[in-house]
Design an enzyme around this catalytic site. Structure first.
Site, PDB file in Angstrom:
ATOM      1  N   ASN A   3     -42.420   3.988 -42.744  1.00 59.92           N
ATOM      2  CA  ASN A   3     -41.417   3.932 -43.619  1.00 59.92           C
ATOM      3  C   ASN A   3     -40.206   4.637 -43.133  1.00 59.92           C
ATOM      4  O   ASN A   3     -38.926   4.277 -43.432  1.00 59.92           O
ATOM      5  CB  ASN A   3     -41.648   4.126 -45.296  1.00 59.92           C
ATOM      6  CG  ASN A   3     -40.258   4.274 -45.988  1.00 59.92           C
ATOM      7  OD1 ASN A   3     -39.660   3.120 -46.235  1.00 59.92           O
ATOM      8  ND2 ASN A   3     -39.874   5.365 -46.494  1.00 59.92           N
TER       9      ASN A   3
ATOM     10  N   LYS B 287     -35.114  -2.652 -35.821  1.00 57.18           N
ATOM     11  CA  LYS B 287     -35.731  -3.348 -36.854  1.00 57.18           C
ATOM     12  C   LYS B 287     -36.286  -4.693 -36.418  1.00 57.18           C
ATOM     13  O   LYS B 287     -37.350  -5.365 -36.846  1.00 57.18           O
ATOM     14  CB  LYS B 287     -34.863  -3.622 -38.208  1.00 57.18           C
ATOM     15  CG  LYS B 287     -34.556  -2.149 -38.561  1.00 57.18           C
ATOM     16  CD  LYS B 287     -35.603  -1.529 -39.091  1.00 57.18           C
ATOM     17  CE  LYS B 287     -35.296  -0.112 -40.008  1.00 57.18           C
ATOM     18  NZ  LYS B 287     -36.297   0.551 -40.402  1.00 57.18           N
TER      19      LYS B 287
ATOM     20  N   ASP C  80     -42.797  13.695 -43.752  1.00 58.37           N
ATOM     21  CA  ASP C  80     -41.304  13.768 -43.707  1.00 58.37           C
ATOM     22  C   ASP C  80     -40.689  14.751 -43.106  1.00 58.37           C
ATOM     23  O   ASP C  80     -41.605  15.942 -43.044  1.00 58.37           O
ATOM     24  CB  ASP C  80     -40.978  13.548 -45.292  1.00 58.37           C
ATOM     25  CG  ASP C  80     -39.550  12.991 -45.358  1.00 58.37           C
ATOM     26  OD1 ASP C  80     -38.721  13.454 -44.655  1.00 58.37           O
ATOM     27  OD2 ASP C  80     -39.246  11.861 -46.220  1.00 58.37           O
TER      28      ASP C  80
ATOM     29  N   THR D 265     -30.459   3.570 -51.751  1.00 58.63           N
ATOM     30  CA  THR D 265     -31.022   4.677 -51.175  1.00 58.63           C
ATOM     31  C   THR D 265     -30.043   5.552 -50.406  1.00 58.63           C
ATOM     32  O   THR D 265     -28.801   5.126 -49.975  1.00 58.63           O
ATOM     33  CB  THR D 265     -32.385   4.565 -50.356  1.00 58.63           C
ATOM     34  OG1 THR D 265     -31.767   4.176 -49.192  1.00 58.63           O
ATOM     35  CG2 THR D 265     -33.256   3.747 -51.042  1.00 58.63           C
TER      36      THR D 265
ATOM     37  N   TYR E  49     -29.434  -0.540 -34.976  1.00 59.37           N
ATOM     38  CA  TYR E  49     -30.232  -0.538 -35.935  1.00 59.37           C
ATOM     39  C   TYR E  49     -30.919  -2.166 -35.957  1.00 59.37           C
ATOM     40  O   TYR E  49     -32.093  -2.235 -36.343  1.00 59.37           O
ATOM     41  CB  TYR E  49     -29.473  -0.662 -37.195  1.00 59.37           C
ATOM     42  CG  TYR E  49     -30.415  -0.545 -38.618  1.00 59.37           C
ATOM     43  CD1 TYR E  49     -31.013   0.631 -39.012  1.00 59.37           C
ATOM     44  CD2 TYR E  49     -30.232  -1.599 -39.541  1.00 59.37           C
ATOM     45  CE1 TYR E  49     -31.730   0.587 -40.229  1.00 59.37           C
ATOM     46  CE2 TYR E  49     -31.123  -1.574 -40.535  1.00 59.37           C
ATOM     47  CZ  TYR E  49     -31.902  -0.420 -41.073  1.00 59.37           C
ATOM     48  OH  TYR E  49     -32.667  -0.554 -42.148  1.00 59.37           O
TER      49      TYR E  49
END
Length: 248
Positions: free
Chosen positions: A87, A157, A39, A188, A153
């Protein structure tokens, strides 16, 4: 469908410092797996790695060398790689009207699509050396339905799902299963200001634990090239794509 036994398994999780990545890391660690968190959030990642007796490596998934280094960390620290959870992701790529910003667009595509491509490329040799394993990429319900509020987006995706559907049968003979996780809006930080708007409109927000359960179901299943949807109030399962028309 047998429960996942992580004993002796090693998992790499991009975007592993927070949100879905961190929750999956905790679940895999409880199942006995060793985890490597990759990350750009070094503080949270290092703290979680310490908590889970895992490893942290700073990784900007837009850089192929960073994904290579993350895989190398898994191999050097824990002896190999069995699960690659690709992810890392961000929302927002801008619109295509007069407000279009190529830098914003490129950042979104670089993290959400290129990051998966580079992650698969980096993980394949390590998975092959183990005789197989799992690659799971986080896509989104935005891959399966129109997203007028964030078209870039939706585009990246959808590209992730298209990639996974192609790679699934490609690597199945080697014992490498490639699948996609497609959650709806989960609770999140990626929601940002959108969370309040969703709550005001009454749109249900997924619990992160539901996404983790779906991730585990993918690990425990035997399909390849599948896009598992995760939406409130429904059991998660692979989305059924209609067959395209063939020649007459």
């Amino acid at each position: 469908m047998a429960a996942f036994d992580g004993t002796g398994k090693v998992a790499l999780i991009t975007g592993g410092s927070n949100g879905i990545g961190a929750a999956v890391a905790r679940r895999l660690a409880r199942a006995g797996a060793r985890v490597v968190l990759a990350d750009v959030d070094a503080d949270a990642g290092a703290a979680l790695a310490k908590e889970l007796d895992g490893a942290f490596v700073r990784c900007d998934v837009r850089e192929p060398a960073d994904s290579e280094a993350a895989v190398a960390t898994a191999v050097e620290r824990f002896g190999g790689l069995d699960v690659a959870f690709l992810n890392a992701g961000i929302a927002g790529g801008g619109r295509l009207d007069e407000t279009f910003d190529p830098a914003v667009y490129r950042r979104a595509m670089g993290i959400n699509l290129d990051g998966v491509v580079y992650g698969v490329h980096a993980a394949l040799p390590a998975l092959r050396s183990r005789g197989g394993g799992n690659i799971i990429a986080t896509a989104s319900m935005a891959a399966l339905t129109a997203t007028p509020f964030d078209p870039v987006y939706g585009a990246n995706k959808a590209a992730v799902v298209g990639l996974v559907r192609a790679l699934g049968p490609t690597y199945e003979p080697e014992g490498i299963r490639v699948n996609a996780l497609c959650p709806s809006f989960a609770d999140t930080a990626i929601l940002g200001e959108m969370k309040g708007q969703l709550q005001e409109s009454g749109f249900p927000i997924l619990e992160v634990s539901d996404v983790v359960e779906a991730f585990m179901r993918i690990l425990e299943a035997d399909g390849v090239g599948e896009a598992w949807y995760v939406v409130p109030g429904r059991p998660s399962e692979p989305f059924k794509f209609r067959g395209v028309p063939g020649p007459r």
